[in-house]
Design a protein around this motif. Structure first.
Motif, PDB file in Angstrom:
ATOM      1  N   UNK A 137      77.858  44.939  33.900  1.00 19.12           N
ATOM      2  CA  UNK A 137      77.930  46.319  33.441  1.00 19.12           C
ATOM      3  C   UNK A 137      77.871  47.253  34.649  1.00 19.12           C
ATOM      4  N   UNK A 138      78.622  48.359  34.624  1.00 21.55           N
ATOM      5  CA  UNK A 138      78.415  49.350  35.667  1.00 21.55           C
ATOM      6  C   UNK A 138      77.086  50.040  35.353  1.00 21.55           C
ATOM      7  N   UNK A 139      76.465  50.681  36.152  1.00 25.13           N
ATOM      8  CA  UNK A 139      76.785  51.040  37.510  1.00 25.13           C
ATOM      9  C   UNK A 139      76.068  50.083  38.470  1.00 25.13           C
ATOM     10  N   UNK A 140      76.704  49.733  39.525  1.00 25.04           N
ATOM     11  CA  UNK A 140      76.120  48.913  40.573  1.00 25.04           C
ATOM     12  C   UNK A 140      76.635  49.454  41.890  1.00 25.04           C
ATOM     13  N   UNK A 141      75.966  49.062  42.988  1.00 27.94           N
ATOM     14  CA  UNK A 141      76.282  49.644  44.296  1.00 27.94           C
ATOM     15  C   UNK A 141      76.832  48.589  45.237  1.00 27.94           C
ATOM     16  N   UNK A 142      77.776  49.019  46.056  1.00 28.91           N
ATOM     17  CA  UNK A 142      78.285  48.226  47.175  1.00 28.91           C
ATOM     18  C   UNK A 142      77.651  48.791  48.440  1.00 28.91           C
ATOM     19  N   UNK A 143      77.113  47.918  49.275  1.00 27.22           N
ATOM     20  CA  UNK A 143      76.564  48.350  50.559  1.00 27.22           C
ATOM     21  C   UNK A 143      77.232  47.506  51.639  1.00 27.22           C
ATOM     22  N   UNK A 144      77.911  48.159  52.571  1.00 31.46           N
ATOM     23  CA  UNK A 144      78.615  47.486  53.658  1.00 31.46           C
ATOM     24  C   UNK A 144      77.872  47.755  54.961  1.00 31.46           C
ATOM     25  N   UNK A 145      77.453  46.652  55.621  1.00 27.57           N
ATOM     26  CA  UNK A 145      76.702  46.770  56.867  1.00 27.57           C
ATOM     27  C   UNK A 145      77.331  45.897  57.941  1.00 27.57           C
ATOM     28  N   UNK A 146      77.106  46.283  59.191  1.00 31.98           N
ATOM     29  CA  UNK A 146      77.497  45.444  60.324  1.00 31.98           C
ATOM     30  C   UNK A 146      76.534  44.260  60.392  1.00 31.98           C
ATOM     31  N   UNK A 147      76.868  43.257  61.192  1.00 31.85           N
ATOM     32  CA  UNK A 147      76.014  42.073  61.318  1.00 31.85           C
ATOM     33  C   UNK A 147      74.638  42.407  61.883  1.00 31.85           C
ATOM     34  N   UNK A 148      74.521  43.550  62.598  1.00 32.81           N
ATOM     35  CA  UNK A 148      73.213  43.949  63.134  1.00 32.81           C
ATOM     36  C   UNK A 148      72.406  44.792  62.141  1.00 32.81           C
ATOM     37  N   UNK A 149      72.953  45.019  60.918  1.00 34.29           N
ATOM     38  CA  UNK A 149      72.248  45.779  59.896  1.00 34.29           C
ATOM     39  C   UNK A 149      72.608  47.244  59.827  1.00 34.29           C
ATOM     40  N   UNK A 151      74.359  50.451  58.754  1.00 40.90           N
ATOM     41  CA  UNK A 151      75.084  50.843  57.533  1.00 40.90           C
ATOM     42  C   UNK A 151      76.449  51.413  57.897  1.00 40.90           C
ATOM     43  N   UNK A 152      77.496  50.879  57.261  1.00 40.14           N
ATOM     44  CA  UNK A 152      78.842  51.413  57.432  1.00 40.14           C
ATOM     45  C   UNK A 152      79.175  52.324  56.272  1.00 40.14           C
ATOM     46  N   UNK A 153      78.885  51.866  55.031  1.00 36.58           N
ATOM     47  CA  UNK A 153      79.222  52.665  53.849  1.00 36.58           C
ATOM     48  C   UNK A 153      78.451  52.107  52.658  1.00 36.58           C
ATOM     49  N   UNK A 154      78.210  52.972  51.681  1.00 38.30           N
ATOM     50  CA  UNK A 154      77.694  52.510  50.388  1.00 38.30           C
ATOM     51  C   UNK A 154      78.344  53.338  49.282  1.00 38.30           C
ATOM     52  N   UNK A 155      78.663  52.685  48.218  1.00 40.80           N
ATOM     53  CA  UNK A 155      79.360  53.325  47.096  1.00 40.80           C
ATOM     54  C   UNK A 155      78.758  52.809  45.803  1.00 40.80           C
ATOM     55  N   UNK A 156      78.768  53.658  44.777  1.00 35.77           N
ATOM     56  CA  UNK A 156      78.345  53.229  43.445  1.00 35.77           C
ATOM     57  C   UNK A 156      79.590  53.064  42.586  1.00 35.77           C
ATOM     58  N   UNK A 157      79.749  51.857  42.037  1.00 35.18           N
ATOM     59  CA  UNK A 157      80.888  51.583  41.159  1.00 35.18           C
ATOM     60  C   UNK A 157      80.584  52.113  39.772  1.00 35.18           C
ATOM     61  N   UNK A 158      81.579  52.675  39.133  1.00 35.96           N
ATOM     62  CA  UNK A 158      81.430  53.193  37.783  1.00 35.96           C
ATOM     63  C   UNK A 158      82.570  52.686  36.937  1.00 35.96           C
ATOM     64  N   UNK A 159      82.332  52.621  35.626  1.00 34.93           N
ATOM     65  CA  UNK A 159      83.416  52.182  34.743  1.00 34.93           C
ATOM     66  C   UNK A 159      84.495  53.259  34.729  1.00 34.93           C
ATOM     67  N   UNK A 160      85.697  52.830  34.509  1.00 37.76           N
ATOM     68  CA  UNK A 160      86.733  53.842  34.522  1.00 37.76           C
ATOM     69  C   UNK A 160      88.004  53.319  34.221  1.00 37.76           C
TER      70      UNK A 160
END
Length: 160
Positions: A137-149, A151-160
């Motif tokens: 089920x939405x909503x859930x979050x994507x967190x993108x990080x480099x190998x050293x930790x 943060x590159x980006x984070x987004x919340x997915x929503x139904x649509x």
């Protein structure tokens, strides 16, 4: 109703018939990962008793006598129904009282899946990361990080 007697005589009786309707509202939630599914009756008070029925074999999973409800946690995939009846002052089901039922309610055991597809960056274009998350089920979050930790980006997915 008409009762016919011999010699052509009859008696006619009139009476009113009423249907006792109870509109049972509910919320349901599927089984996801290690979280049980749930069916919760949302619009009835404490003077009702509830039982959970497995529709596939018409077996009572949680009887009225268990004093459970209006919320049932469910750990097995299937179709269920909640039966509702009025209780007396002691909290016991009233003998021969009407039993009202929800329609069949499907509870799915969702198989959480993540599919990741990447396209490396090159001299002419940035890289691409495509993430498909299935059976949640939405909503859930994507967190993108480099190998050293970092943060590159984070987004919340929503139904649509």
């Amino acid at each position: 109703m008409v009762i016919n007697y011999t010699n052509g005589c009859f008696s006619r009786f009139y009476f009113d018939v009423f249907q006792n309707n109870l509109d049972i509202l509910y919320n349901d939630r599927d089984i996801i990962c290690s979280t049980d599914g749930n069916i919760t009756i949302t619009n009835l008070g404490s003077n009702y008793g509830y039982q959970l029925v497995d529709v596939a074999n018409n077996s009572i999973v949680v009887p009225f006598s268990a004093n459970n409800g209006p919320s049932f946690d469910i750990s097995t995939n299937g179709a269920y129904r909640v039966d509702v009846t009025q209780l007396d002052a002691s909290g016991s089901p009233i003998e021969d009282a009407c039993i009202f039922s929800t329609p069949d309610i499907g509870i799915l055991d969702r198989d959480f899946q993540v599919n990741v597809t990447t396209t490396p960056a090159n001299c002419n274009a940035q890289g691409i990361i495509k993430i498909d998350v299935l059976n949640v089920e939405p909503n859930y979050a994507y967190i993108l990080k480099r190998s050293d930790g970092t943060l590159i980006d984070d987004e919340t997915a929503e139904s649509g």
